[in-house]
Design a protein around this motif. Structure first.
Motif, PDB file in Angstrom:
ATOM      1  N   VAL A 107       4.287 -28.853  46.444  1.00 15.58           N
ATOM      2  CA  VAL A 107       5.253 -29.947  46.275  1.00 15.58           C
ATOM      3  C   VAL A 107       6.459 -29.461  45.487  1.00 15.58           C
ATOM      4  CG1 VAL A 107       5.651 -32.193  45.220  1.00 15.58           C
ATOM      5  CG2 VAL A 107       3.523 -31.758  46.388  1.00 15.58           C
ATOM      6  N   LEU A 108       6.199 -28.577  44.505  1.00 18.62           N
ATOM      7  CA  LEU A 108       7.287 -28.080  43.665  1.00 18.62           C
ATOM      8  C   LEU A 108       8.129 -27.026  44.380  1.00 18.62           C
ATOM      9  CD1 LEU A 108       5.327 -27.875  40.313  1.00 18.62           C
ATOM     10  CD2 LEU A 108       7.150 -29.463  40.867  1.00 18.62           C
ATOM     11  N   GLY A 109       7.748 -26.678  45.605  1.00 14.98           N
ATOM     12  CA  GLY A 109       8.619 -25.823  46.401  1.00 14.98           C
ATOM     13  C   GLY A 109       8.122 -24.401  46.602  1.00 14.98           C
ATOM     14  N   SER A 132      -5.933 -28.621  43.662  1.00 13.72           N
ATOM     15  CA  SER A 132      -4.746 -29.460  43.448  1.00 13.72           C
ATOM     16  C   SER A 132      -3.608 -28.656  42.811  1.00 13.72           C
ATOM     17  CB  SER A 132      -5.091 -30.681  42.594  1.00 13.72           C
ATOM     18  OG  SER A 132      -5.432 -30.299  41.293  1.00 13.72           O
ATOM     19  N   LEU A 133      -3.935 -27.529  42.148  1.00 13.22           N
ATOM     20  CA  LEU A 133      -2.869 -26.679  41.601  1.00 13.22           C
ATOM     21  C   LEU A 133      -2.013 -26.106  42.725  1.00 13.22           C
ATOM     22  CD1 LEU A 133      -4.740 -24.683  38.818  1.00 13.22           C
ATOM     23  CD2 LEU A 133      -3.229 -26.643  38.560  1.00 13.22           C
ATOM     24  N   ILE A 138      10.476 -35.206  47.929  1.00 14.73           N
ATOM     25  CA  ILE A 138       9.539 -35.956  47.093  1.00 14.73           C
ATOM     26  C   ILE A 138       9.098 -35.083  45.920  1.00 14.73           C
ATOM     27  CG2 ILE A 138       8.561 -37.437  48.870  1.00 14.73           C
ATOM     28  CD1 ILE A 138       6.181 -35.140  48.586  1.00 14.73           C
ATOM     29  N   SER A 139       8.570 -35.754  44.925  1.00 15.28           N
ATOM     30  CA  SER A 139       7.877 -35.072  43.851  1.00 15.28           C
ATOM     31  C   SER A 139       6.583 -35.837  43.642  1.00 15.28           C
ATOM     32  CB  SER A 139       8.722 -35.112  42.587  1.00 15.28           C
ATOM     33  OG  SER A 139       8.912 -33.826  42.094  1.00 15.28           O
ATOM     34  N   MET A 140       5.652 -35.220  42.931  1.00  8.62           N
ATOM     35  CA  MET A 140       4.365 -35.900  42.834  1.00  8.62           C
ATOM     36  C   MET A 140       3.695 -35.646  41.485  1.00  8.62           C
ATOM     37  SD  MET A 140       1.397 -35.958  45.682  1.00  8.62           S
ATOM     38  CE  MET A 140      -0.247 -36.596  45.352  1.00  8.62           C
ATOM     39  N   ARG A 187       7.548 -32.506  34.850  1.00  6.50           N
ATOM     40  CA  ARG A 187       7.586 -31.468  35.880  1.00  6.50           C
ATOM     41  C   ARG A 187       8.026 -32.054  37.224  1.00  6.50           C
ATOM     42  NH1 ARG A 187       2.117 -28.339  37.541  1.00  6.50           N
ATOM     43  NH2 ARG A 187       1.686 -30.369  38.452  1.00  6.50           N
ATOM     44  N   PHE A 209       8.863 -24.659  36.791  1.00  7.75           N
ATOM     45  CA  PHE A 209       8.312 -24.075  38.028  1.00  7.75           C
ATOM     46  C   PHE A 209       9.083 -24.490  39.285  1.00  7.75           C
ATOM     47  CE2 PHE A 209       5.347 -23.469  41.506  1.00  7.75           C
ATOM     48  CZ  PHE A 209       4.664 -22.311  41.165  1.00  7.75           C
ATOM     49  N   GLY A 210       9.294 -25.782  39.435  1.00  3.12           N
ATOM     50  CA  GLY A 210       9.960 -26.283  40.636  1.00  3.12           C
ATOM     51  C   GLY A 210      11.422 -25.854  40.706  1.00  3.12           C
ATOM     52  N   LEU A 217      13.054 -32.354  38.963  1.00  2.00           N
ATOM     53  CA  LEU A 217      13.652 -32.025  40.259  1.00  2.00           C
ATOM     54  C   LEU A 217      14.571 -33.139  40.760  1.00  2.00           C
ATOM     55  CD1 LEU A 217      10.460 -30.514  41.930  1.00  2.00           C
ATOM     56  CD2 LEU A 217      12.372 -29.294  40.915  1.00  2.00           C
ATOM     57  N   PHE A 238      -0.070 -35.711  39.959  1.00  2.00           N
ATOM     58  CA  PHE A 238      -1.423 -35.672  40.498  1.00  2.00           C
ATOM     59  C   PHE A 238      -2.419 -36.378  39.583  1.00  2.00           C
ATOM     60  CE2 PHE A 238       0.798 -32.489  42.746  1.00  2.00           C
ATOM     61  CZ  PHE A 238       0.197 -32.408  43.982  1.00  2.00           C
ATOM     62  N   ALA A 276      -2.866 -31.598  37.337  1.00  2.00           N
ATOM     63  CA  ALA A 276      -2.659 -30.318  38.025  1.00  2.00           C
ATOM     64  C   ALA A 276      -1.595 -29.470  37.336  1.00  2.00           C
ATOM     65  CB  ALA A 276      -2.304 -30.546  39.498  1.00  2.00           C
ATOM     66  N   LEU A 277      -1.648 -29.411  36.023  1.00  2.00           N
ATOM     67  CA  LEU A 277      -0.742 -28.505  35.305  1.00  2.00           C
ATOM     68  C   LEU A 277      -1.267 -27.081  35.459  1.00  2.00           C
ATOM     69  CD1 LEU A 277      -0.166 -30.515  32.012  1.00  2.00           C
ATOM     70  CD2 LEU A 277       1.290 -30.404  34.031  1.00  2.00           C
ATOM     71  N   PHE A 278      -0.336 -26.110  35.527  1.00  2.00           N
ATOM     72  CA  PHE A 278      -0.762 -24.723  35.675  1.00  2.00           C
ATOM     73  C   PHE A 278      -1.284 -24.224  34.329  1.00  2.00           C
ATOM     74  CE2 PHE A 278       2.840 -25.203  38.719  1.00  2.00           C
ATOM     75  CZ  PHE A 278       2.039 -25.284  39.850  1.00  2.00           C
ATOM     76  N   PRO A 279      -2.576 -23.895  34.248  1.00  2.00           N
ATOM     77  CA  PRO A 279      -3.156 -23.566  32.944  1.00  2.00           C
ATOM     78  C   PRO A 279      -2.630 -22.245  32.381  1.00  2.00           C
ATOM     79  CG  PRO A 279      -4.773 -23.282  34.696  1.00  2.00           C
ATOM     80  CD  PRO A 279      -3.564 -23.898  35.323  1.00  2.00           C
ATOM     81  N   GLU A 339       4.515 -17.343  47.364  1.00  2.00           N
ATOM     82  CA  GLU A 339       4.732 -17.673  45.958  1.00  2.00           C
ATOM     83  C   GLU A 339       3.517 -18.393  45.374  1.00  2.00           C
ATOM     84  OE1 GLU A 339       9.409 -18.508  45.330  1.00  2.00           O
ATOM     85  OE2 GLU A 339       8.388 -19.844  46.720  1.00  2.00           O
ATOM     86  N   ARG A 383      11.588 -22.244  41.797  1.00  2.00           N
ATOM     87  CA  ARG A 383      11.310 -22.094  43.227  1.00  2.00           C
ATOM     88  C   ARG A 383      12.535 -22.467  44.055  1.00  2.00           C
ATOM     89  NH1 ARG A 383       7.830 -20.622  40.706  1.00  2.00           N
ATOM     90  NH2 ARG A 383       9.079 -18.795  40.981  1.00  2.00           N
ATOM     91  N   ARG A 384      13.371 -23.332  43.506  1.00  2.00           N
ATOM     92  CA  ARG A 384      14.563 -23.755  44.221  1.00  2.00           C
ATOM     93  C   ARG A 384      15.766 -22.892  43.882  1.00  2.00           C
ATOM     94  NH1 ARG A 384      11.264 -27.833  44.436  1.00  2.00           N
ATOM     95  NH2 ARG A 384      11.592 -29.671  45.740  1.00  2.00           N
ATOM     96  N   GLN A 388       7.251 -23.606  31.083  1.00  2.00           N
ATOM     97  CA  GLN A 388       7.141 -22.898  32.359  1.00  2.00           C
ATOM     98  C   GLN A 388       6.634 -23.820  33.458  1.00  2.00           C
ATOM     99  OE1 GLN A 388       4.631 -19.838  30.792  1.00  2.00           O
ATOM    100  NE2 GLN A 388       6.228 -18.286  31.017  1.00  2.00           N
TER     101      GLN A 388
END
Lengths: 370, 294
Positions: free
Chosen positions: B197-199, B190-191, A81-83, A152, A102-103, A156, A85, A89-92, B204, A106-107, A98
């Motif tokens: 969710v992104l793995g 939520s971050l 799944i992907s989500m 984002r 991110f995902g 995936l 929010f 919930a973006l990484f500030p 990490e 990680r993969r 980036q």
């Protein structure tokens, strides 16, 4: 792929002794735009979190299946799944690129492939990678952040995309635009969308099917038209669109119609698929656009309940007329403006009238589960 | 609004800057008189010959600075830097997990933060004496260990450099915990869910999300510990038994028994210069790291 991508089988979830989700079951088909709709506190968010893997069902709380595997205790990243929010919930601390990468990182996707997929994902949500790629999320507007969050999640290429009230923070115009785009993405990519919202209009506009939730249960599951035209409970009739409510006692069944006597002695007929025993209580709903008011003595062919005009509200494309029946029940009729409303409406407050409606338009409601 | 504020409000509304200046004014005046003034005196003293019974004589000389840059004092300076770095690193290592747990402690947060601040209710001097009593040869630790038969001879803990560093860590730990807690507490949960969710696996999620977002707290905490640690003298005085002097002890002595005000002033300014360079270098590496990320 055949068979449902998502299946909830008698799923329950309890928080501190209170059931947030009570024995719910539904299936979602591949490529569907499936909405979970309900007021706050109805359990829709818990349902989505059970699907995402942030919560697990109770030990005896049924099973959550994704792509035909039981995932009750699988971590979110093990679920295909992907989500998106609620507040993105973006990484500030990361740039737009980036965030989207991110995902993939990680993969363990190769660097060159990450770059090209990030670029494609940004283009897919109509953000120019050259313009926005290096920016910080804080330098974007709400609508742009929404697109980054979407990119984002979509980069995936998940079979299932979960969206938690993603449009809640946007203004009306942008919301309409994004609704259309989300629907387009769903069609174009063939990804199953599971969309949580409290906005009934949003759900009606975009969804293939809607699960209306109330009080930790699924109150009704069906296409937008089914839910609007044939609400099963008073809650659904009230929550999706507007409704007039009547109730009374069954006094007969003839020609596929129930005869219902109201407490004030007036009677109306309601189309019914099955006979009911005389003396049983029934509650019915009637959409405002299926109701009209006619002058007394007018031959209303169908049901006619006497009342008095209470208010006339001009709303541009619609005209709402409200009347009070003899026993004090209010009923609202909605007339669409097809040009005839350029003339002054003849109804005035206090005018006697008949509320006229067809037996076929009356929906007999089921008692609500408590 | 109180009556007298109204005319001020009207007056300051018309003049750009007048409001800011009049609000900052009292604080600025205070700093000018009680901080910059004495500092200027000190700077002056550091270039003057010493008076025989303290104070200074008129004249201009680099004598005080020459004295400071001798192996003896440079050794003390080096020790000061080592102690402070050890103290900062140890506080970071000990404080970060504590701050993290407290920031996730829900309803217990305020209670736990209260406990972190609780030592401040007692004078630092008293607490340092207490550590001395704990660590000396006939202190609680040694007595207990001997009593249990674990050791025959007392472990020499006081006075040692170990005792000094332990005292520094103990004293400054809350200053590391507080800013890190503040930055972790703001972290939007939520971050972490998005990262999962992104793995991102737990480690990490920490290295890629939690740690970078708490860096402002880490930087603030490190500065709040490192700088005062460089200037501390009470801890090394009591727990080092004047065998493990830090630069603060040297400076303090010049204005007391040493009767060498110019040297004390020069040592202070040399220290200030070093602190300034160290901090700027530190912030610079932080900026570079941030740039490297982007």
């Amino acid at each position: 792929m055949s068979g449902p991508v998502v299946a909830f089988r008698n799923v329950s979830k309890t928080f501190n002794g209170s059931k947030a989700v009570r024995n719910i079951s539904f299936e979602i088909q591949p490529g569907e735009f499936f909405s979970i709709l309900g007021p706050s506190g109805c359990g829709k968010t818990t349902t989505l979190r059970l699907l995402a893997g942030f919560e697990s069902p109770d030990d005896d709380g049924g099973e959550v299946r994704i792509l035909d595997k039981v995932v009750n205790h699988a971590r979110p990243y093990e679920r295909n799944i992907s989500m998106v929010f609620q507040n993105y919930a973006l990484f500030p601390h990361l740039s737009v690129e980036q965030n989207v990468a991110f995902g993939l990182e990680r993969r363990g996707v190769a660097k060159a492939e990450v770059a090209s997929r990030v670029k494609a994902a940004l283009e897919g949500v109509r953000l120019a990678p050259e313009t926005f790629g290096k920016r910080a999320p804080s330098a974007l507007s709400g609508g742009q952040r929404q697109r980054v969050a979407l990119a984002r999640a979509l980069v995936l290429q998940p079979p299932i995309l979960l969206l938690d009230e993603p449009l809640g923070a946007l203004d009306l115009k942008l919301r309409k635009e994004m609704q259309y785009e989300l629907k387009q993405l769903n069609r174009r990519l063939g990804i199953t969308f599971v969309y949580v919202t409290h906005d009934q209009e949003e759900a009606l506009t975009m969804s293939d099917r809607i699960a209306v939730m109330d009080n930790a249960r699924v109150a009704q599951l069906g296409s937008p038209a089914e839910i609007y035209e044939r609400p099963r409970t008073a809650f659904v009739a009230r929550f999706i669109g507007e409704s007039n409510f009547l109730s009374g006692t069954v006094v007969g069944f003839e020609g596929g119609q129930l005869r219902v006597r109201r407490d004030d002695g007036t009677e109306f007929r309601a189309a019914a698929t099955e006979e009911r025993t005389d003396g049983g209580k029934v509650h019915v709903a009637l959409r405002p656009e299926r109701l009209r008011f006619v002058p007394p003595g007018h031959d209303a062919d169908g049901n006619a309940l006497p009342g008095k005009i209470k208010a006339v509200v001009y709303r541009g494309e619609m005209l709402h007329v409200r009347a009070t029946l003899a026993d004090g029940t209010d009923m609202t009729a909605a007339m669409s403006n097809e040009g005839q409303l350029r003339l002054p409406v003849s109804w005035k407050e206090g005018d006697p009238c008949l509320a006229a409606f067809a037996a076929e338009d009356v929906r007999i409601l089921e008692a609500e589960a408590s | 609004m109180t009556g007298w504020m109204v005319p001020w409000f009207r007056w300051s509304a018309r003049k750009p800057g007048a409001r800011a200046w009049s609000l900052m004014g009292p604080g600025l005046l205070f700093l000018l008189v009680f901080f910059l003034g004495p500092l200027a005196f000190m700077l002056g003293y550091s270039f003057m010959p010493r008076g025989i019974y303290g104070g200074v004589k008129p004249g201009f000389t680099f004598e005080a600075y020459k004295t400071f840059f001798q192996p003896l004092y440079l050794g003390v300076l080096w020790r000061t830097v080592v102690y402070s770095v050890v103290c900062t690193v140890a506080c970071l290592g000990l404080g970060y997990p504590v701050a993290y747990v407290i920031s996730r402690a829900g309803q217990w947060k305020n209670m736990l933060m209260f406990l972190v601040i609780l030592p401040f209710w007692t004078s630092f001097l008293v607490r340092t004496f207490a550590m001395m009593f704990l660590m000396r040869d006939t202190g609680l630790i040694n007595t207990a260990l001997i009593g249990m038969g674990l050791i025959d001879e007392p472990i020499a803990m006081y006075p040692t450099s170990f005792a000094v560093m332990l005292g520094l860590i103990y004293g400054f730990l809350p200053f590391m915990i507080l800013p890190i807690y503040t930055s972790l507490e703001k972290l939007d949960h939520s971050l972490l869910e998005a990262a999962e969710v992104l793995g991102a696996k737990p480690w990490e999620r920490f290295t890629k999300v939690v740690l970078p977002l708490s860096m402002p707290g880490v930087v603030a905490g490190s500065l709040l510990v490192f700088i005062p640690a460089l200037g501390s003298y009470l801890t090394s005085d009591l727990l080092g038994g004047s065998k493990y002097d830090m630069i603060g002890n040297i400076i303090a002595r010049q204005f007391g028994a040493g009767n060498n005000w110019p040297f004390g002033s020069a040592a202070s300014f040399a220290m200030m210069g070093l602190v300034l360079i160290a901090v700027l270098a530190y912030l610079r590496t932080r900026d570079d790291a941030a740039m490297g990320n982007a």
